[in-house]
Design a protein around this motif. Structure first.
Motif, PDB file in Angstrom:
ATOM      1  N   LEU A   1     -47.812  33.064 104.042  1.00 26.03           N
ATOM      2  CA  LEU A   1     -48.832  32.014 104.063  1.00 26.03           C
ATOM      3  C   LEU A   1     -50.129  32.510 103.423  1.00 26.03           C
ATOM      4  N   PHE A   2     -50.462  33.779 103.663  1.00 29.18           N
ATOM      5  CA  PHE A   2     -51.634  34.388 103.043  1.00 29.18           C
ATOM      6  C   PHE A   2     -51.514  34.306 101.520  1.00 29.18           C
ATOM      7  N   HIS A   3     -50.347  34.678 100.998  1.00 33.42           N
ATOM      8  CA  HIS A   3     -50.102  34.624  99.555  1.00 33.42           C
ATOM      9  C   HIS A   3     -50.252  33.205  99.025  1.00 33.42           C
ATOM     10  N   ALA A   4     -49.646  32.247  99.702  1.00 36.56           N
ATOM     11  CA  ALA A   4     -49.734  30.854  99.259  1.00 36.56           C
ATOM     12  C   ALA A   4     -51.178  30.358  99.294  1.00 36.56           C
ATOM     13  N   GLY A   5     -51.917  30.772 100.324  1.00 39.96           N
ATOM     14  CA  GLY A   5     -53.325  30.383 100.419  1.00 39.96           C
ATOM     15  C   GLY A   5     -54.160  30.961  99.294  1.00 39.96           C
ATOM     16  N   LEU A   6     -53.928  32.227  98.972  1.00 38.71           N
ATOM     17  CA  LEU A   6     -54.645  32.848  97.849  1.00 38.71           C
ATOM     18  C   LEU A   6     -54.317  32.125  96.540  1.00 38.71           C
ATOM     19  N   LYS A   7     -53.054  31.793  96.366  1.00 44.38           N
ATOM     20  CA  LYS A   7     -52.637  31.092  95.149  1.00 44.38           C
ATOM     21  C   LYS A   7     -53.321  29.730  95.054  1.00 44.38           C
ATOM     22  N   ALA A   8     -53.373  29.006  96.163  1.00 44.36           N
ATOM     23  CA  ALA A   8     -54.013  27.688  96.171  1.00 44.36           C
ATOM     24  C   ALA A   8     -55.491  27.778  95.820  1.00 44.36           C
ATOM     25  N   ASP A   9     -56.129  28.902  96.139  1.00 43.77           N
ATOM     26  CA  ASP A   9     -57.549  29.077  95.828  1.00 43.77           C
ATOM     27  C   ASP A   9     -57.784  29.781  94.499  1.00 43.77           C
TER      28      ASP A   9
ATOM     29  N   TYR B   1     -60.989  34.193  99.058  1.00 41.29           N
ATOM     30  CA  TYR B   1     -60.142  34.947  99.976  1.00 41.29           C
ATOM     31  C   TYR B   1     -60.244  34.435 101.413  1.00 41.29           C
ATOM     32  N   LEU B   2     -61.290  33.726 101.732  1.00 39.84           N
ATOM     33  CA  LEU B   2     -61.606  33.438 103.136  1.00 39.84           C
ATOM     34  C   LEU B   2     -60.608  32.521 103.836  1.00 39.84           C
ATOM     35  N   LYS B   3     -60.212  31.433 103.200  1.00 34.07           N
ATOM     36  CA  LYS B   3     -59.279  30.509 103.867  1.00 34.07           C
ATOM     37  C   LYS B   3     -57.938  31.189 104.126  1.00 34.07           C
ATOM     38  N   ALA B   4     -57.456  31.937 103.136  1.00 31.59           N
ATOM     39  CA  ALA B   4     -56.181  32.645 103.307  1.00 31.59           C
ATOM     40  C   ALA B   4     -56.280  33.675 104.425  1.00 31.59           C
ATOM     41  N   ALA B   5     -57.420  34.361 104.515  1.00 32.51           N
ATOM     42  CA  ALA B   5     -57.620  35.359 105.573  1.00 32.51           C
ATOM     43  C   ALA B   5     -57.639  34.705 106.953  1.00 32.51           C
ATOM     44  N   ALA B   6     -58.325  33.573 107.073  1.00 30.07           N
ATOM     45  CA  ALA B   6     -58.361  32.861 108.350  1.00 30.07           C
ATOM     46  C   ALA B   6     -56.961  32.418 108.750  1.00 30.07           C
ATOM     47  N   LEU B   7     -56.236  31.862 107.808  1.00 29.45           N
ATOM     48  CA  LEU B   7     -54.864  31.412 108.062  1.00 29.45           C
ATOM     49  C   LEU B   7     -53.984  32.591 108.482  1.00 29.45           C
ATOM     50  N   HIS B   8     -54.081  33.707 107.770  1.00 30.41           N
ATOM     51  CA  HIS B   8     -53.283  34.892 108.074  1.00 30.41           C
ATOM     52  C   HIS B   8     -53.602  35.444 109.465  1.00 30.41           C
TER      53      HIS B   8
ATOM     54  N   MET C   1     -46.161  23.615  95.593  1.00 28.01           N
ATOM     55  CA  MET C   1     -47.105  24.467  96.276  1.00 28.01           C
ATOM     56  C   MET C   1     -47.865  23.635  97.297  1.00 28.01           C
ATOM     57  N   SER C   2     -48.186  24.235  98.400  1.00 28.07           N
ATOM     58  CA  SER C   2     -48.924  23.558  99.443  1.00 28.07           C
ATOM     59  C   SER C   2     -50.419  23.599  99.144  1.00 28.07           C
ATOM     60  N   ALA C   3     -51.200  23.040 100.056  1.00 31.71           N
ATOM     61  CA  ALA C   3     -52.649  23.006  99.856  1.00 31.71           C
ATOM     62  C   ALA C   3     -53.338  22.868 101.201  1.00 31.71           C
ATOM     63  N   TYR C   4     -54.606  23.238 101.230  1.00 32.25           N
ATOM     64  CA  TYR C   4     -55.398  23.034 102.434  1.00 32.25           C
ATOM     65  C   TYR C   4     -55.710  21.551 102.543  1.00 32.25           C
ATOM     66  N   THR C   5     -55.774  21.042 103.760  1.00 28.31           N
ATOM     67  CA  THR C   5     -56.033  19.625 103.921  1.00 28.31           C
ATOM     68  C   THR C   5     -57.501  19.280 103.739  1.00 28.31           C
ATOM     69  N   HIS C   6     -58.381  20.250 103.827  1.00 28.83           N
ATOM     70  CA  HIS C   6     -59.800  20.079 103.484  1.00 28.83           C
ATOM     71  C   HIS C   6     -60.368  21.464 103.223  1.00 28.83           C
ATOM     72  N   ALA C   7     -61.548  21.538 102.646  1.00 30.74           N
ATOM     73  CA  ALA C   7     -62.050  22.864 102.314  1.00 30.74           C
ATOM     74  C   ALA C   7     -63.566  23.005 102.347  1.00 30.74           C
ATOM     75  N   LEU C   8     -64.290  22.018 102.792  1.00 33.49           N
ATOM     76  CA  LEU C   8     -65.750  22.084 102.715  1.00 33.49           C
ATOM     77  C   LEU C   8     -66.380  22.482 104.046  1.00 33.49           C
ATOM     78  N   ASP C   9     -67.344  23.396 103.986  1.00 36.85           N
ATOM     79  CA  ASP C   9     -68.129  23.782 105.163  1.00 36.85           C
ATOM     80  C   ASP C   9     -67.263  24.040 106.392  1.00 36.85           C
ATOM     81  N   TRP C  10     -66.307  24.883 106.258  1.00 38.22           N
ATOM     82  CA  TRP C  10     -65.350  25.107 107.341  1.00 38.22           C
ATOM     83  C   TRP C  10     -65.585  26.418 108.093  1.00 38.22           C
ATOM     84  N   CYS C  11     -66.454  27.321 107.568  1.00 34.67           N
ATOM     85  CA  CYS C  11     -66.699  28.581 108.273  1.00 34.67           C
ATOM     86  C   CYS C  11     -68.124  29.060 108.036  1.00 34.67           C
ATOM     87  N   GLU C  12     -68.540  30.040 108.881  1.00 38.44           N
ATOM     88  CA  GLU C  12     -69.836  30.674 108.706  1.00 38.44           C
ATOM     89  C   GLU C  12     -69.689  32.164 108.956  1.00 38.44           C
ATOM     90  N   ARG C  13     -70.542  32.928 108.311  1.00 35.65           N
ATOM     91  CA  ARG C  13     -70.473  34.384 108.422  1.00 35.65           C
ATOM     92  C   ARG C  13     -71.119  34.853 109.723  1.00 35.65           C
TER      93      ARG C  13
END
Length: 115
Positions: free
Chosen positions: A87-95, A64-71, A1-13
């Motif tokens: 990719l959305f599915h893989a992202g959701l799985k990774a999270d 859900y957010l990282k997968a949504a951004a990627l999708h 399974m793949s993974a995000y290369t980083h995940a902290l403070d990457w988006c804002e609402r």
């Protein structure tokens, strides 16, 4: 399974959506595969869930957010709905999104506006 290369403070609402503040990268297939998708800073995205389904899938849940951004980024970049959905599915799985919820959400994004 793949993974995000980083995940902290990457988006804002921003209203009902979000904006990427720091690049979000995803290794396609598996880490180190040589194929990477990077969502750039400034990219706007949202998790489109009909309000009547928020009880089942609240669009503001962090997992859900990282997968949504990627999708959304892959679709805007010209990928087809099935490839972007994979990719959305893989992202959701990774999270850590559960199997049944992941399946329902993936089918929804793949079949939405199916042509």
């Amino acid at each position: 399974m793949s993974a995000y290369t980083h995940a902290l403070d990457w988006c804002e609402r921003h209203g009902v959506g979000y904006r990427v503040t720091h690049a979000l990268s995803w290794d396609v297939g598996r880490p180190g595969s040589g194929l990477q998708v990077t969502v750039p800073p400034g990219f706007g995205f949202e998790v489109s869930v009909p309000r009547w389904l928020w009880w089942a899938a609240n669009p503001h849940r962090p997992e859900y957010l990282k997968a949504a951004a990627l999708h959304d980024y892959t679709l805007q970049s010209g990928w087809d709905r099935i490839s972007g959905g994979a990719l959305f599915h893989a992202g959701l799985k990774a999270d850590g999104v559960g199997r049944m919820r992941r399946l329902a959400m993936t089918l929804a994004v793949m079949l939405y506006r199916f042509q």
